[in-house]
Write an enzyme that holds these catalytic residues in place. Structure first.
Site, short mmCIF file in Angstrom:
data_model
loop_
_atom_site.label_atom_id
_atom_site.label_comp_id
_atom_site.label_asym_id
_atom_site.label_seq_id
_atom_site.Cartn_x
_atom_site.Cartn_y
_atom_site.Cartn_z
N CYS A 143 -36.09 -9.45 35.54
CA CYS A 143 -36.19 -10.43 34.25
C CYS A 143 -34.89 -9.81 33.33
O CYS A 143 -34.39 -10.38 32.43
CB CYS A 143 -37.07 -10.69 33.50
N ALA A 167 -25.81 15.81 33.37
CA ALA A 167 -26.25 16.49 32.17
C ALA A 167 -26.63 15.71 31.18
O ALA A 167 -27.74 16.03 30.11
CB ALA A 167 -24.75 17.16 31.64
N HIS A 168 -26.33 14.53 31.03
CA HIS A 168 -26.81 13.54 29.81
C HIS A 168 -28.50 13.12 30.34
O HIS A 168 -29.09 12.53 29.31
CB HIS A 168 -26.10 12.38 29.93
N GLN A 174 -33.66 13.71 37.28
CA GLN A 174 -34.75 13.70 36.11
C GLN A 174 -35.32 15.10 35.94
O GLN A 174 -36.10 14.97 34.89
CB GLN A 174 -35.45 12.70 36.87
N GLY A 230 -23.30 12.55 37.37
CA GLY A 230 -24.47 12.75 38.40
C GLY A 230 -24.07 11.76 39.67
O GLY A 230 -24.32 12.40 40.89
#
Length: 463
Positions: free
Chosen positions: A320, A195-196, A177, A69
């Site tokens: 953090c 794709a993931h 997303q 992506g």
């Protein structure tokens, strides 16, 4: 162990696994060759392209497969800017885009181009009118994600797209997303995805460029994927990506309704059970599976480790937990608290019982971390002396979030109403978290002043 980080990478969909294994046997040959094995591979590649194009809402010859992506975003931005160089070298994007867009914009600016970052509201959404004002006569490209990767807020793509069309500016939409949940609203000229994010294998991205958009690929030309994605196609992964996209889209409506109900429960229960928490992102116009909240007086890295020990995998935008020690640019753009930030993104199939157990475990984990850090139990600490000080200086130099805010909270009650506390801090997160604390606590953030080291953050006690 419940996995609640689908926004980073969704578990491999069963259909993707089946298609991947089948394509390893049938799609290993070069699809550019004319012999039998090559023709078989070409048929698989063409079928995958048609399936992906149908899901995207474009023509098959408008879509190419990339290696990721991020590669799709970089190729799309560079190609559109290069193709429209005669128009100008101005790029507009929202302040909450994925880092791949921000990195491409920084490279463009370093190369002599100009960039406008469009602000967002406290929910993380752009105002279409404000975005429209950022478009100029020399604007070559505009970028707007379909939905935010950290807080889930959906963007007004159709409204911004209409303004871009009126101005003659192509709009690139990062749909990484949202694409698994449904088609992107009309108005885009270029679209990217990964794709993931929807349960396909890693290493496959999509880049769609509408016909009529001036586009000139940057770098050495290649023979494959219309010259827009050089290199040999990872055909088995491409086939699995297209097959899983079709599968998840067929399941999307029912699963979105189920996960939205679980996320609504997280949003409400976290606010009820965890004191001093800020749930961020638009409560209505959002992705169905994602919720983000920030916990005051909590070290985000410790919180993630403790939740991992309780067998929950979640993500964070807290400084953090980052190697750069800077707070999330998304939370910063929204003006939201960054410390103790938790992103819960539920993959399809998440059990309601796992969400309930998370909600049972979370309050105790947050309370334990706060106690370990010495966070105040009450909003204002009682004065340690009968005569309150006229003003105080807190030295938190060299101490990471959330310690500067904790030290501020401990002493704010020791000055009279109208007096100030100055916090000396060199942690970048203090620039965001101290003003956010003031808003949560009803105190006045006076501003930031220069100091010998770091910065001086001045807070006036109002009550």
């Amino acid at each position: 162990m419940p996995y609640f980080d689908a926004a980073s990478a969704a578990p491999l969909h069963p259909v993707a696994r089946q298609a991947l294994l089948a394509a390893l046997d049938e799609g290993w040959a070069d699809p550019a060759r004319l012999y039998r094995e090559g023709r078989r591979a070409r048929l698989l590649l063409d079928a995958a392209r048609e399936a992906a194009a149908e899901a995207v809402g474009c023509r098959p010859d408008e879509l190419v497969f990339t290696s990721s992506g991020t590669a799709a975003v970089h190729a799309g931005i560079a190609g559109a800017l290069s193709g429209r160089r005669r128009v100008g070298r101005h790029l507009a994007h929202s302040a909450v885009e994925h880092s791949s867009v921000l990195h491409a914009a920084a490279a463009h600016e370093a190369d002599g181009g100009s960039v406008t970052e469009v602000r967002v509201d406290r929910s993380g959404a752009v105002d279409p009118a404000v975005y429209g004002d950022a478009l100029r006569a020399d604007t070559a490209l505009a970028c707007l994600q379909s939905a935010n990767h950290e807080v889930g807020t959906e963007q007004p793509v159709a409204e911004v797209g209409a303004l871009c069309a009126e101005a003659g500016v192509p709009l690139l939409v990062d749909a990484a997303q949202s694409l698994g949940w449904g088609p992107v609203p009309a108005g885009w000229s270029l679209l990217t995805a990964s794709a993931h994010k929807w349960g396909g294998p890693a290493g496959v991205g999509l880049l769609a460029v509408r016909k009529g958009v001036r586009f000139a690929p940057r770098g050495p030309a290649g023979e494959r994927e219309s010259g827009r994605a050089p290199g040999f196609e990872n055909l088995p992964a491409i086939v699995a990506a297209a097959a899983s996209l079709r599968a998840v889209r067929a399941e999307a409506a029912a699963e979105a309704a189920r996960l939205r109900a679980l996320v609504d429960r997280v949003r409400s229960v976290v606010a009820e059970r965890v004191p001093d928490v800020e749930v961020v992102g638009d409560p209505e116009r959002r992705l169905p599976h994602l919720v983000t909240f920030s916990c005051l007086y909590v070290d985000g890295e410790t919180l993630l480790h403790e939740l991992d020990r309780k067998e929950f995998s979640v993500s964070s935008g807290s400084s953090c937990t980052s190697s750069t020690l800077t707070p999330s640019h998304v939370l910063r753009a929204m003006g939201r608290l960054s410390e103790g930030n938790i992103r819960v993104s539920l993959p399809p199939g998440t059990a309601g019982a796992d969400v309930d157990r998370f909600l049972d475990v979370l309050p105790g984990v947050v309370a334990e971390v706060r106690e370990r850090l010495g966070a105040p139990a009450a909003p204002l600490s009682p004065p340690r002396s009968p005569a309150p000080a006229a003003s105080l200086v807190v030295d938190a130099l060299g101490r990471r979030c959330p310690i500067p805010v904790i030290e501020l909270a401990k002493v704010i009650g020791e000055v009279p109403v109208g007096a100030t506390v100055t916090v000396l801090a060199d942690d970048e997160a203090a620039r965001l978290d101290i003003p956010a604390w003031c808003e949560m606590r009803g105190q006045e953030y006076v501003g930031e002043e220069p100091a010998d080291r770091g910065s001086a953050y001045v807070v006036r006690r109002l009550g």
